[in-house]
Design a protein around this motif. Structure first.
Motif, PDB file in Angstrom:
ATOM      1  N   LYS A   1       0.548   4.355   0.393  1.00 46.57           N
ATOM      2  CA  LYS A   1       0.464   5.398   1.420  1.00 46.57           C
ATOM      3  C   LYS A   1       1.016   4.920   2.770  1.00 46.57           C
ATOM      4  O   LYS A   1       1.370   5.747   3.610  1.00 46.57           O
ATOM      5  CB  LYS A   1      -0.967   5.916   1.564  1.00 46.57           C
ATOM      6  CG  LYS A   1      -1.973   4.934   2.074  1.00 46.57           C
ATOM      7  CD  LYS A   1      -3.344   5.601   2.156  1.00 46.57           C
ATOM      8  CE  LYS A   1      -4.396   4.570   2.499  1.00 46.57           C
ATOM      9  NZ  LYS A   1      -5.736   5.064   2.478  1.00 46.57           N
ATOM     10  N   PHE A   2       1.090   3.609   2.978  1.00 48.76           N
ATOM     11  CA  PHE A   2       1.606   3.113   4.256  1.00 48.76           C
ATOM     12  C   PHE A   2       3.051   2.620   4.167  1.00 48.76           C
ATOM     13  O   PHE A   2       3.654   2.283   5.156  1.00 48.76           O
ATOM     14  CB  PHE A   2       0.729   1.980   4.803  1.00 48.76           C
ATOM     15  CG  PHE A   2      -0.594   2.474   5.339  1.00 48.76           C
ATOM     16  CD1 PHE A   2      -0.630   3.347   6.416  1.00 48.76           C
ATOM     17  CD2 PHE A   2      -1.781   2.072   4.772  1.00 48.76           C
ATOM     18  CE1 PHE A   2      -1.830   3.814   6.920  1.00 48.76           C
ATOM     19  CE2 PHE A   2      -2.996   2.535   5.265  1.00 48.76           C
ATOM     20  CZ  PHE A   2      -3.017   3.406   6.351  1.00 48.76           C
TER      21      PHE A   2
ATOM     22  N   GLU B   1      -4.335   8.781   8.542  1.00 43.83           N
ATOM     23  CA  GLU B   1      -4.744   7.736   7.584  1.00 43.83           C
ATOM     24  C   GLU B   1      -5.386   6.566   8.336  1.00 43.83           C
ATOM     25  O   GLU B   1      -6.378   5.997   7.885  1.00 43.83           O
ATOM     26  CB  GLU B   1      -3.538   7.219   6.782  1.00 43.83           C
ATOM     27  CG  GLU B   1      -2.991   8.178   5.755  1.00 43.83           C
ATOM     28  CD  GLU B   1      -3.931   8.386   4.565  1.00 43.83           C
ATOM     29  OE1 GLU B   1      -4.940   7.676   4.458  1.00 43.83           O
ATOM     30  OE2 GLU B   1      -3.637   9.289   3.758  1.00 43.83           O
ATOM     31  N   ASN B   2      -4.798   6.207   9.480  1.00 46.38           N
ATOM     32  CA  ASN B   2      -5.383   5.112  10.274  1.00 46.38           C
ATOM     33  C   ASN B   2      -6.781   5.483  10.764  1.00 46.38           C
ATOM     34  O   ASN B   2      -7.675   4.646  10.817  1.00 46.38           O
ATOM     35  CB  ASN B   2      -4.500   4.785  11.480  1.00 46.38           C
ATOM     36  CG  ASN B   2      -3.373   3.829  11.123  1.00 46.38           C
ATOM     37  OD1 ASN B   2      -3.225   3.446   9.975  1.00 46.38           O
ATOM     38  ND2 ASN B   2      -2.582   3.452  12.102  1.00 46.38           N
TER      39      ASN B   2
ATOM     40  N   TYR C   1      -8.818   7.381   9.218  1.00 48.00           N
ATOM     41  CA  TYR C   1      -9.673   7.255   8.027  1.00 48.00           C
ATOM     42  C   TYR C   1     -10.042   5.783   7.804  1.00 48.00           C
ATOM     43  O   TYR C   1     -11.203   5.440   7.583  1.00 48.00           O
ATOM     44  CB  TYR C   1      -8.914   7.830   6.825  1.00 48.00           C
ATOM     45  CG  TYR C   1      -9.686   7.747   5.538  1.00 48.00           C
ATOM     46  CD1 TYR C   1     -10.541   8.769   5.152  1.00 48.00           C
ATOM     47  CD2 TYR C   1      -9.560   6.639   4.702  1.00 48.00           C
ATOM     48  CE1 TYR C   1     -11.260   8.692   3.982  1.00 48.00           C
ATOM     49  CE2 TYR C   1     -10.279   6.547   3.531  1.00 48.00           C
ATOM     50  CZ  TYR C   1     -11.122   7.577   3.176  1.00 48.00           C
ATOM     51  OH  TYR C   1     -11.842   7.480   2.026  1.00 48.00           O
ATOM     52  N   GLU C   2      -9.014   4.920   7.877  1.00 45.98           N
ATOM     53  CA  GLU C   2      -9.257   3.480   7.687  1.00 45.98           C
ATOM     54  C   GLU C   2     -10.266   2.976   8.715  1.00 45.98           C
ATOM     55  O   GLU C   2     -11.198   2.246   8.382  1.00 45.98           O
ATOM     56  CB  GLU C   2      -7.958   2.690   7.878  1.00 45.98           C
ATOM     57  CG  GLU C   2      -6.899   2.940   6.842  1.00 45.98           C
ATOM     58  CD  GLU C   2      -7.183   2.247   5.536  1.00 45.98           C
ATOM     59  OE1 GLU C   2      -7.587   1.073   5.568  1.00 45.98           O
ATOM     60  OE2 GLU C   2      -7.023   2.892   4.483  1.00 45.98           O
TER      61      GLU C   2
ATOM     62  N   GLN D   1       0.867  -1.192   0.000  1.00 39.05           N
ATOM     63  CA  GLN D   1       0.000   0.000   0.000  1.00 39.05           C
ATOM     64  C   GLN D   1       0.898   1.235   0.000  1.00 39.05           C
ATOM     65  O   GLN D   1       1.549   1.514   0.999  1.00 39.05           O
ATOM     66  CB  GLN D   1      -0.864   0.032   1.250  1.00 39.05           C
ATOM     67  CG  GLN D   1      -1.767  -1.173   1.400  1.00 39.05           C
ATOM     68  CD  GLN D   1      -2.486  -1.104   2.735  1.00 39.05           C
ATOM     69  OE1 GLN D   1      -3.281  -0.231   2.993  1.00 39.05           O
ATOM     70  NE2 GLN D   1      -2.165  -2.040   3.608  1.00 39.05           N
TER      71      GLN D   1
ATOM     72  N   HIS E   1       0.733  12.106   9.955  1.00 35.40           N
ATOM     73  CA  HIS E   1      -0.091  11.956   8.748  1.00 35.40           C
ATOM     74  C   HIS E   1      -0.668  10.539   8.694  1.00 35.40           C
ATOM     75  O   HIS E   1      -1.822  10.330   8.326  1.00 35.40           O
ATOM     76  CB  HIS E   1       0.743  12.195   7.490  1.00 35.40           C
ATOM     77  CG  HIS E   1       1.164  13.627   7.340  1.00 35.40           C
ATOM     78  ND1 HIS E   1       1.737  14.123   6.196  1.00 35.40           N
ATOM     79  CD2 HIS E   1       1.084  14.676   8.190  1.00 35.40           C
ATOM     80  CE1 HIS E   1       2.006  15.414   6.357  1.00 35.40           C
ATOM     81  NE2 HIS E   1       1.626  15.761   7.564  1.00 35.40           N
ATOM     82  N   LEU E   2       0.186   9.563   9.062  1.00 34.06           N
ATOM     83  CA  LEU E   2      -0.300   8.178   8.989  1.00 34.06           C
ATOM     84  C   LEU E   2      -1.267   7.855  10.131  1.00 34.06           C
ATOM     85  O   LEU E   2      -2.117   6.967   9.988  1.00 34.06           O
ATOM     86  CB  LEU E   2       0.864   7.199   8.940  1.00 34.06           C
ATOM     87  CG  LEU E   2       1.629   7.241   7.608  1.00 34.06           C
ATOM     88  CD1 LEU E   2       2.610   6.092   7.520  1.00 34.06           C
ATOM     89  CD2 LEU E   2       0.700   7.174   6.413  1.00 34.06           C
TER      90      LEU E   2
END
Ligand code: SF4
Length: 458
Positions: A304-305, A383-384, A386-387, A302, A379-380
């Motif tokens: 983005k990760f 993202e987490n 969001y997930e 992935q 930032h991540l």
């Protein structure tokens, strides 16, 4: 109680424990002082050093499959053995099988978060193998039946007095508040362990593809003894520990030492190419490297990760994090604590159980500011979040509430009228909370009103 509720409970207890916070503040203040002094002394341009490290790590990730194969080829040629472990269970089973094959009753380990990740101690103890930690901090938490508190300083939360009492109770040592004497007690105890263990287990700070070598960096010499004394040496390393070239160490060793402990260089740096060779008089006769995936390939795929895999586990983001400062390491109940732990744990151990960690952050970005490989941790974390919201276990009620929230927050008049309504409905607020829970107090005045009052007063 769910993991989330346990997390809230543990965090509340630790946040209200003044003595615990005092110990943490003292340890982190001394770390900060040391790191800041070393950074300016050691690096002409810290920003450029970080950018170069990030570029080398990006290059490594771009060629990771090839580099892993290159490492394997070189290490096998030197007489070592490689095992590719897809899961934590595969890795632990391999070590258990080795222990059984060699009829080993005792193993010695140096500090390795990867072995914590695969619950190696518990797995070996189940088949009757005695496991001894040899890193001083790890030994302290092991004797106290605890998990490491911090990825670099596992016993950061313990005072000298507590350690002395523990050594007295568990190792029958005399009480002392002298740090050097405490170290000597551990050292005397461990000498026999090195000489009587059938397997020595370490992690690896780096894997060097062009040499086929592992690199272990430490301050106590315990990893070196764990690698050299027992007849079998087992290394457990995540596949992201790779560096392409030996020359990359000239940047990564000082970078890790500076960010990890504020040293210019760590005291012991071992580069190990394989088992004892025919013309060498000591060292293990067998050496195994377990290359652990355990969710890393899924992250790698992935885009983005993927940058998560740049992490060199220096621990700087934990020390910078205001949430870690407040709740400490054990509240997370994870192998990796603090910001880096909050990012990777849901990916390694499941979002269903650990999605709440994405919210255990103020998103201030202090973690990203200190990261030596320019990893944008906050930032991540977003993202987490969001997930967690879009793909996992949040209710329709949550989604509806968030839509109303977004609608209100995007216009100040809407926000104002919503506040007025909420104040009117305040008596009904209790209906939404369980017995014993305290609903949050709604402020009668808006921030604007409070600010205007504040300005008028000053
Ligand atoms: S994310 Fe960065 S600061 Fe945190 S442990 Fe990894 S390398 Fe260190």
């Amino acid at each position: 109680m769910s993991e989330y509720q346990h997390f809230l409970h543990r965090s509340a207890v630790k946040a209200n424990d003044a003595a615990h916070r005092q110990k943490l503040d003292k340890a982190i203040a001394s770390y900060d002082q040391q790191v800041n002094a070393t950074k300016s002394r050691q690096f002409k341009n810290w920003g450029e050093a970080r950018a170069l490290a990030a570029a080398i790590k990006n290059e490594t990730l771009a060629h990771l499959p090839d580099l892993l194969e290159q490492f394997e080829k070189n290490f096998l040629a030197a007489g070592g053995k490689i095992f590719w472990a897809e899961t934590a269970t595969d890795a632990a089973s391999y070590v258990k099988a080795l222990a059984q094959k060699h009829q080993v009753k005792r193993v010695v380990k140096s500090k390795s978060m990867t072995t914590e990740e695969i619950h190696l101690n518990e797995n070996l103890e189940k088949i009757g193998v005695e496991v001894w930690e040899s890193d001083l901090g790890e030994l302290i938490v092991q004797l106290n039946n605890e998990k490491p508190y911090h990825i670099v300083t596992p016993a950061m939360h313990k005072s000298k007095e507590e350690i002395s009492r523990l050594f007295h109770d568990r190792l029958k040592a005399p009480l002392t508040d002298n740090a050097e004497e405490l170290t000597m007690i551990a050292r005397r105890h461990l000498r026999d362990v090195y000489l009587t263990s059938g397997i020595g287990i370490t992690g690896a700070n780096f894997l060097i593809a062009d040499l086929g070598a592992i690199v272990v960096t430490e301050n106590e010499g315990n990893a070196r003894l764990s690698m050299a004394c027992p007849p079998v040496h087992v290394v457990i390393a995540g596949i992201e520990k790779m560096l392409p070239r030996f020359s990359d160490l000239s940047l990564f060793l000082p970078l890790l030492a500076t960010s990890g402990t504020g040293q210019e260089i760590t005291s012991y740096n071992s580069i190990v190419f394989g088992p004892r060779h025919f013309n060498e008089s000591d060292g293990p006769t067998e050496m195994h490297v377990i290359l652990l995936d355990n969710g890393r390939s899924a992250l790698y795929q992935q885009e983005k990760f993927r940058e998560i895999l740049r992490c060199i586990r220096c621990g700087a983001c934990l020390n910078a994090c205001p949430v870690f400062h407040t709740i400490g390491g054990h509240s997370y109940n994870t192998t990796y604590q603090g910001p880096i732990g909050s990012v990777i744990t849901p990916h390694y151990n499941g979002f269903a159980k650990f999605q709440h960690l994405a919210a255990a952050s103020s998103l201030c970005g202090a973690c990203s500011d200190v990261c030596p490989v320019l990893f944008y941790i906050h930032h991540l974390l977003l993202e987490n979040r969001y997930e967690a919201v879009h793909r996992y276990h949040l209710s329709k009620f949550w989604h509806a509430a968030m839509r109303v929230y977004a609608w209100a927050m995007s216009d100040s008049r809407r926000l104002q009228s919503m506040r007025t309504w909420l104040l009117r409905l305040r008596p009904l607020q209790r209906l939404f909370f369980r017995t014993g829970e305290t609903p949050p107090e709604l402020s009668v005045k808006s921030f604007h009103e409070l600010w205007a009052e504040h300005e008028n007063k000053s």
